[in-house]
Design a protein around this motif. Structure first.
Motif, short mmCIF file in Angstrom:
data_model
loop_
_atom_site.label_atom_id
_atom_site.label_comp_id
_atom_site.label_asym_id
_atom_site.label_seq_id
_atom_site.Cartn_x
_atom_site.Cartn_y
_atom_site.Cartn_z
N SER A 44 13.39 27.03 128.83
CA SER A 44 14.60 27.76 128.43
C SER A 44 15.42 26.97 127.43
CB SER A 44 15.45 28.09 129.66
OG SER A 44 14.77 28.97 130.52
N THR A 86 25.10 22.58 121.73
CA THR A 86 25.51 21.45 122.56
C THR A 86 25.08 21.66 124.01
OG1 THR A 86 27.62 22.43 123.20
CG2 THR A 86 27.57 21.19 121.12
N ARG A 122 26.99 21.64 126.50
CA ARG A 122 27.96 22.56 127.08
C ARG A 122 27.55 24.02 126.85
NH1 ARG A 122 30.16 25.67 128.85
NH2 ARG A 122 32.30 26.15 129.45
N GLN A 123 27.07 24.32 125.67
CA GLN A 123 26.65 25.69 125.37
C GLN A 123 25.39 26.07 126.13
OE1 GLN A 123 26.66 25.04 121.03
NE2 GLN A 123 28.11 26.74 120.88
N ALA A 136 26.49 26.88 129.66
CA ALA A 136 27.17 28.18 129.77
C ALA A 136 26.17 29.32 129.67
CB ALA A 136 28.23 28.30 128.68
N THR A 137 25.20 29.18 128.78
CA THR A 137 24.24 30.26 128.56
C THR A 137 23.28 30.41 129.73
OG1 THR A 137 24.35 29.83 126.18
CG2 THR A 137 22.52 31.17 126.96
N LEU A 138 22.83 29.28 130.27
CA LEU A 138 21.81 29.32 131.33
C LEU A 138 22.41 29.29 132.73
CD1 LEU A 138 19.18 26.90 129.76
CD2 LEU A 138 19.05 29.41 129.93
N ASP A 139 23.74 29.15 132.80
CA ASP A 139 24.43 29.11 134.09
C ASP A 139 23.94 27.92 134.94
OD1 ASP A 139 26.28 29.94 135.95
OD2 ASP A 139 24.89 31.26 136.99
N ILE A 140 23.90 26.76 134.32
CA ILE A 140 23.60 25.55 135.08
C ILE A 140 24.74 24.55 134.85
CG2 ILE A 140 21.11 25.82 135.06
CD1 ILE A 140 20.86 24.11 132.74
N LEU A 141 24.79 23.51 135.69
CA LEU A 141 25.91 22.58 135.64
C LEU A 141 25.58 21.37 134.78
CD1 LEU A 141 26.87 22.84 139.38
CD2 LEU A 141 28.17 23.72 137.44
#
Lengths: 173, 173
Positions: free
Chosen positions: B74, B86, B88-89, B92-97
């Motif tokens: 992914s 980044t 961070r992006q 946010a896109t993959l919903d992981i920490l």
DNA sequence: TATTGTTATACTCTATAACTATA
DNA sequence: TATAGTTATAGAGTATAACAATA
């Protein structure tokens, strides 16, 4: 017991902006947080995982009052409809491994929700049964789960929901 | 690297008996292993999880030659279509920490598949880019994933597959 | 004061090997 | 010899708190 985080996504989306696609308000980061994920979105596996994750969050919230996780609920529900089932049968049906069921069963027993009885035909096996309290809790939980499912799939019509389930079952059954 | 077990379910089901519902042959256990799971099968969440698990197995098998897990793929695929994104992006896109992405990114870097470059507008951030080798591997992996998906969903027609994806996206997008 | 990336860490989930008692 | 249930344990996945550098 440690709680699963309530929900990342539900923090970022609202009823008024369910897709989270509204342009960010002035206060937000200048860069756009969301990336182009068009390729991933063509994959059944990726979408199934994301959808399941979403429903999981709702499920966990609604089952918290009953002190049940997903597997716990699955086991109780199976025992409600298959009294006397064995650990081995639960494992085969739910596709989980025997060692990972031991503590789960043991905990449900300690809570007084299930009972272990000697198996009528096989001295090695143990027949699992819901206690009266287990039956009450399971019936309540099944109603809550049914409602949670309807809420989590509120964007689907009844026909769409049935169609979705049918298509998913074609993949794994 | 530890391999995920190839597949439990594929051992028990065959093309001729995809449901595994055929009465057990004489040699098998006298008790029936499969329980009545009609209630669970009315739940979108349960079916989505089972279907995803099934596809996961195929995915893992096909990605093993590339040394990629699902998240690895992914990330690479997102970077292929979003050069300079980044951490961070990606999160946010993959919903992981964020903490769970650090080692993953670090490993892809060590393997020479991605490159970290200073971000043009933000000294805190790091822009992630595929190396030429990363681009080749990602392109190959994307083709393999596309084929794996088609194989894993071979029981669905093209229209059914598109419909399934559309319905799943209605749940989480 | 807030955000990016990071470290350290803990908890849960999933998996394997090996034991026991029964069959 | 095979199966049901169990123990111990290892590895992956997922979560939180807290820090340094930068905005």
């Amino acid at each position: 017991m440690t709680m699963k985080r309530t929900s990342r996504s539900s923090i970022k989306t609202t009823a008024a902006d369910p897709n989270g696609t509204t342009p960010a308000p002035a206060k937000a980061s200048s860069r756009n947080d969301r990336l182009n994920s068009r390729f991933l979105q063509t994959l059944v596996g990726y979408n199934a995982r994301r959808a399941w994750s979403q429903i999981s969050t709702v499920f966990a919230e609604r089952m918290a009052p009953y002190g049940l996780k997903q597997v716990d609920f699955s086991v109780l529900s199976l025992l409600a409809h298959n009294p006397g089932a064995t650990s081995r049968q639960l494992c085969a049906t739910l596709d989980i491994l025997p060692p990972n069921l031991v503590n789960l069963i043991s905990t449900l027993d300690s809570r007084g929700l299930i009972e272990r009885r000697p198996h009528p035909h096989d001295g090695r096996a143990v027949g699992l049964h819901l206690t009266p309290e287990g039956e009450r809790l399971t019936a309540d939980a099944e109603r809550a789960v049914t409602q949670a499912e309807l809420d989590a799939s509120a964007k689907l019509s009844t026909r769409e929901r049935e169609s979705l389930i049918h298509l998913l079952q074609k993949l794994y059954l």
